[in-house]
Design a protein around this motif. Sequence first.
Motif, PDB file in Angstrom:
ATOM      1  N   PHE A 195      23.020 -10.509  -6.122  1.00 30.55           N
ATOM      2  CA  PHE A 195      22.741 -11.520  -5.094  1.00 30.55           C
ATOM      3  C   PHE A 195      22.708 -10.863  -3.717  1.00 30.55           C
ATOM      4  N   GLY A 196      21.751 -11.270  -2.910  1.00 32.75           N
ATOM      5  CA  GLY A 196      21.700 -10.777  -1.535  1.00 32.75           C
ATOM      6  C   GLY A 196      20.945  -9.481  -1.339  1.00 32.75           C
ATOM      7  N   THR A 197      20.586  -8.800  -2.442  1.00 33.37           N
ATOM      8  CA  THR A 197      19.950  -7.491  -2.325  1.00 33.37           C
ATOM      9  C   THR A 197      18.511  -7.602  -1.836  1.00 33.37           C
ATOM     10  N   LYS A 198      18.142  -6.713  -0.930  1.00 33.13           N
ATOM     11  CA  LYS A 198      16.766  -6.683  -0.465  1.00 33.13           C
ATOM     12  C   LYS A 198      15.910  -5.846  -1.418  1.00 33.13           C
ATOM     13  N   THR A 199      14.846  -6.443  -1.899  1.00 32.32           N
ATOM     14  CA  THR A 199      13.857  -5.715  -2.713  1.00 32.32           C
ATOM     15  C   THR A 199      12.491  -6.003  -2.113  1.00 32.32           C
ATOM     16  N   VAL A 211      23.151   0.113 -20.402  1.00 35.06           N
ATOM     17  CA  VAL A 211      23.516   1.255 -19.562  1.00 35.06           C
ATOM     18  C   VAL A 211      23.081   0.954 -18.132  1.00 35.06           C
ATOM     19  N   VAL A 212      24.036   0.792 -17.259  1.00 36.13           N
ATOM     20  CA  VAL A 212      23.696   0.599 -15.840  1.00 36.13           C
ATOM     21  C   VAL A 212      23.291   1.969 -15.299  1.00 36.13           C
ATOM     22  N   SER A 213      22.078   2.016 -14.755  1.00 29.87           N
ATOM     23  CA  SER A 213      21.453   3.301 -14.483  1.00 29.87           C
ATOM     24  C   SER A 213      20.846   3.331 -13.082  1.00 29.87           C
ATOM     25  N   GLN A 214      20.788   4.523 -12.510  1.00 27.20           N
ATOM     26  CA  GLN A 214      20.291   4.617 -11.129  1.00 27.20           C
ATOM     27  C   GLN A 214      18.778   4.788 -11.053  1.00 27.20           C
ATOM     28  N   CYS A 215      18.185   4.072 -10.115  1.00 31.22           N
ATOM     29  CA  CYS A 215      16.774   4.267  -9.770  1.00 31.22           C
ATOM     30  C   CYS A 215      16.746   4.554  -8.272  1.00 31.22           C
ATOM     31  N   PRO A 216      16.940   5.826  -7.896  1.00 34.57           N
ATOM     32  CA  PRO A 216      16.975   6.140  -6.462  1.00 34.57           C
ATOM     33  C   PRO A 216      15.631   5.856  -5.788  1.00 34.57           C
ATOM     34  N   THR A 217      14.537   5.985  -6.535  1.00 31.17           N
ATOM     35  CA  THR A 217      13.201   5.862  -5.952  1.00 31.17           C
ATOM     36  C   THR A 217      12.867   4.438  -5.505  1.00 31.17           C
ATOM     37  N   ALA A 218      13.053   3.478  -6.421  1.00 28.20           N
ATOM     38  CA  ALA A 218      12.584   2.121  -6.118  1.00 28.20           C
ATOM     39  C   ALA A 218      13.715   1.164  -5.748  1.00 28.20           C
ATOM     40  N   PHE A 219      14.945   1.614  -5.899  1.00 25.38           N
ATOM     41  CA  PHE A 219      16.065   0.717  -5.628  1.00 25.38           C
ATOM     42  C   PHE A 219      17.054   1.320  -4.627  1.00 25.38           C
ATOM     43  N   GLY A 220      17.580   2.490  -4.987  1.00 24.45           N
ATOM     44  CA  GLY A 220      18.629   3.113  -4.173  1.00 24.45           C
ATOM     45  C   GLY A 220      18.270   3.246  -2.703  1.00 24.45           C
ATOM     46  N   ARG A 221      17.077   3.751  -2.458  1.00 20.55           N
ATOM     47  CA  ARG A 221      16.731   4.032  -1.059  1.00 20.55           C
ATOM     48  C   ARG A 221      16.583   2.758  -0.232  1.00 20.55           C
ATOM     49  N   ARG A 222      16.352   1.608  -0.914  1.00 18.05           N
ATOM     50  CA  ARG A 222      16.228   0.351  -0.172  1.00 18.05           C
ATOM     51  C   ARG A 222      17.581  -0.295   0.106  1.00 18.05           C
ATOM     52  N   ILE A 223      18.606   0.138  -0.652  1.00 14.80           N
ATOM     53  CA  ILE A 223      19.929  -0.450  -0.413  1.00 14.80           C
ATOM     54  C   ILE A 223      20.872   0.556   0.245  1.00 14.80           C
ATOM     55  N   GLY A 224      20.271   1.587   0.840  1.00 19.82           N
ATOM     56  CA  GLY A 224      21.076   2.539   1.596  1.00 19.82           C
ATOM     57  C   GLY A 224      21.722   3.633   0.750  1.00 19.82           C
ATOM     58  N   LEU A 225      21.313   3.724  -0.506  1.00 15.52           N
ATOM     59  CA  LEU A 225      21.838   4.786  -1.372  1.00 15.52           C
ATOM     60  C   LEU A 225      20.660   5.703  -1.708  1.00 15.52           C
ATOM     61  N   LYS A 226      20.451   6.683  -0.850  1.00 12.60           N
ATOM     62  CA  LYS A 226      19.207   7.441  -0.879  1.00 12.60           C
ATOM     63  C   LYS A 226      19.057   8.382  -2.064  1.00 12.60           C
ATOM     64  N   SER A 227      20.160   8.898  -2.590  1.00 15.82           N
ATOM     65  CA  SER A 227      20.048   9.874  -3.670  1.00 15.82           C
ATOM     66  C   SER A 227      20.743   9.368  -4.930  1.00 15.82           C
ATOM     67  N   ALA A 228      20.443  10.029  -6.029  1.00 12.58           N
ATOM     68  CA  ALA A 228      21.105   9.711  -7.294  1.00 12.58           C
ATOM     69  C   ALA A 228      22.617   9.859  -7.140  1.00 12.58           C
ATOM     70  N   LYS A 229      23.013  10.880  -6.379  1.00 16.56           N
ATOM     71  CA  LYS A 229      24.447  11.142  -6.170  1.00 16.56           C
ATOM     72  C   LYS A 229      25.119   9.934  -5.503  1.00 16.56           C
ATOM     73  N   ASP A 230      24.448   9.391  -4.481  1.00 20.54           N
ATOM     74  CA  ASP A 230      25.003   8.212  -3.794  1.00 20.54           C
ATOM     75  C   ASP A 230      25.133   7.025  -4.751  1.00 20.54           C
ATOM     76  N   MET A 231      24.124   6.866  -5.611  1.00 23.36           N
ATOM     77  CA  MET A 231      24.144   5.735  -6.534  1.00 23.36           C
ATOM     78  C   MET A 231      25.242   5.885  -7.578  1.00 23.36           C
ATOM     79  N   LEU A 232      25.424   7.104  -8.070  1.00 21.93           N
ATOM     80  CA  LEU A 232      26.472   7.354  -9.060  1.00 21.93           C
ATOM     81  C   LEU A 232      27.850   7.112  -8.441  1.00 21.93           C
ATOM     82  N   LYS A 233      27.983   7.481  -7.170  1.00 18.53           N
ATOM     83  CA  LYS A 233      29.243   7.262  -6.460  1.00 18.53           C
ATOM     84  C   LYS A 233      29.507   5.753  -6.366  1.00 18.53           C
ATOM     85  N   TRP A 234      28.444   5.015  -6.085  1.00 18.48           N
ATOM     86  CA  TRP A 234      28.536   3.547  -5.993  1.00 18.48           C
ATOM     87  C   TRP A 234      28.977   2.959  -7.344  1.00 18.48           C
ATOM     88  N   PHE A 235      28.366   3.439  -8.439  1.00 18.65           N
ATOM     89  CA  PHE A 235      28.769   2.975  -9.776  1.00 18.65           C
ATOM     90  C   PHE A 235      30.258   3.241 -10.001  1.00 18.65           C
TER      91      PHE A 235
END
Lengths: 381, 276
Positions: free
Chosen positions: B141-145, B200-224
């Motif tokens: 909820f609330g996420t910008k896409t 499996v909750v999985s990172q998509c840095p290209t189409a998702f992460g960079r829009r929610i301020g998590l620019k790299s796979a590393k940032d997304m994994l940290k978030w998980f």
Amino acid sequence: MRTVNPGTYFWQGNEACVEAAIIAGCSFFAGYPITPASEIAEHMAKRLPQVGGIPIQMEDEMASICAVIGASWTGNKAMTATSGPGFSLMQESIGYAFMTETPCVIVDVQRAGPSTGQATKCGQGDVMQSRWGTHGDYSAIVLSPNSVQEMFTLTVRAFNLAEKYRTPVILLTDEIIAHMREQITVPPLKSIEIINRKKPKVEERAFFGLEEVPPMPAVGEGFNIAVTGSTHNEYGIRLTADPTVHRRLVERLSNKIQNHVDEIADFESYNIDECQIGIVSYGCTSRTVYEAVKNAEKRGIKIGYVRLKTLWPFPERIIKKLAETAEKIIVPEMNLKQMFYEVERTANGLAKIIPLNKIGGGELITPEELLAKIEEAEKND
Amino acid sequence: MTETFSVRKYLRDLKLPFCPGCGIFTVMNTFLRAVHELDHKNLSKFVFCSGIGCSAWIPSPYFIADSIHTPHGRSIPVATGIKLLRPDLNVVVFGGDGDIVGIGLSHFIHATRRNLDLLVIMVNNMVYGMTGGQVAPTTPFGTKTTTTPYGNFEYPLDAARLAVTAGACYVARWTTTHPNELKESIKKAIKMQGFRFIEVVSQCPTAFGRRIGLKSAKDMLKWFKENTISIEQAEKWSEEHLAEKIIVGEFVRRQRPTLVEAVYKIIEEAQKNEEN
């Protein structure tokens, strides 16, 4: 493991379709209830387990056609049955079956549309949907029975054509043919030709090209088959940017049907070499033609007809032949002109094409209405 | 296990199409490692079905195996036809959240209800990645896409809990930061019968992460990692506290009569009655 015994029966069209499918080797049915096709699902549910086959009612028509496609890739023959609304829902995956060269049979028992329309009443409004329903360029094989006996023979033929050309085949019937009961003869099984798909040799790997109709392996046989509805090369590998690969694939898929129009064409014709007035009909509407022609002849009208059992690919040759003789051709249909334009295009000015259309309430065009049209055509020279 | 593990022995010699940092690499690697540890020298006992989306490309055509790449959302119905006629084969579905619980949701619920003998592995990247990052039924909820530029005004679906309710025999959820737990779940699930679901909750840095301020796979994994809690822990928390969390673990493990068993019993009986 028993198919029905040869002999004479008094069957409903839908019942004849099921028994024929089983004789043709169908061992899987997936469907969703819809009038006027539900009897096929009900009869399959009873009969398939008796012969070791599997019937399943899926959650919708999209799931039904896809389960049939999955079943076909196990090396089995499979079919589904529906009516207009369900046929529309299946269209995406009919295109998938065409693109992946998956043999299967789809029965569309036509009713009066569009939308829910008159759900229990007959119509012939799916003629163009059966030809052009899916997206993209494709060719369809569509058969049209006009009796319970033909529900039987054309169901067997639908499976045979599906297996021979590795493509989905549509049995386009209608509420009247599917629901009426008639006497039917099941011939001795030995006399019924059954065609099975060509299987690959152990070393073969090109299941999607090189030949017009490539051999088809089944899953679990060690071939490591890659099946995809995306553009693919002859080995099934997805190649979605190469223009040549797409052209080669889609043209072959279309040509493997279009190059065999005469072989796939099936029709009944009468007096087409000497008639002044011709009739082109198909399905339930063609049943009116016999009596109207008899009565027209009594009035001294030179009349002939072509009754199409194959609607698509359109059997142009016989229509052209009729147009060369007849001055006028009447096309009676229970829709608002669908095959009319195809006949007109094929006649290409050689004959005047006259439509006779009737929709609503499942009412057939009567022999009197057709005769009136014939007489009108004869007078207005 | 005598052989050393290499994904290569299960893969066609083709270039993989996934973006750098994609979680699919982890899922693919983990699945093949599980298969290897179960002593499958090749994938000849498997059939893979997958629909449309990045995750559908995990097996098709990269696995040296029978793989059927179906229309969008229809992998489970195709798998239904295959499994019913070839009950001896392990039928595995790979798909994204859009494929499995967006367009294909009805099939997912019905296959679970029927207890079809099938393993479904859903790679949940919370977005429609292949088409460029549109909102998914799993987007928080609330996420910008790209299709919710002012923030998502819908609530996400909990696919794992849905599968439990619908009657699955095995349900687990992990993230791409849990490769070992994921591998053990896959091994368990492959050996079981009935409907099995692994998310499996999985990172998509290209189409998702960079829009929610998590620019790299590393940032997304940290978030998980920071937002993951175990199902045991979650039971003690209130709904309110769990709203932003990813609950991981085994949700259910049970035995129920399966569709294949039921169908073949009916065939046997129908044939017996026919003979009498």
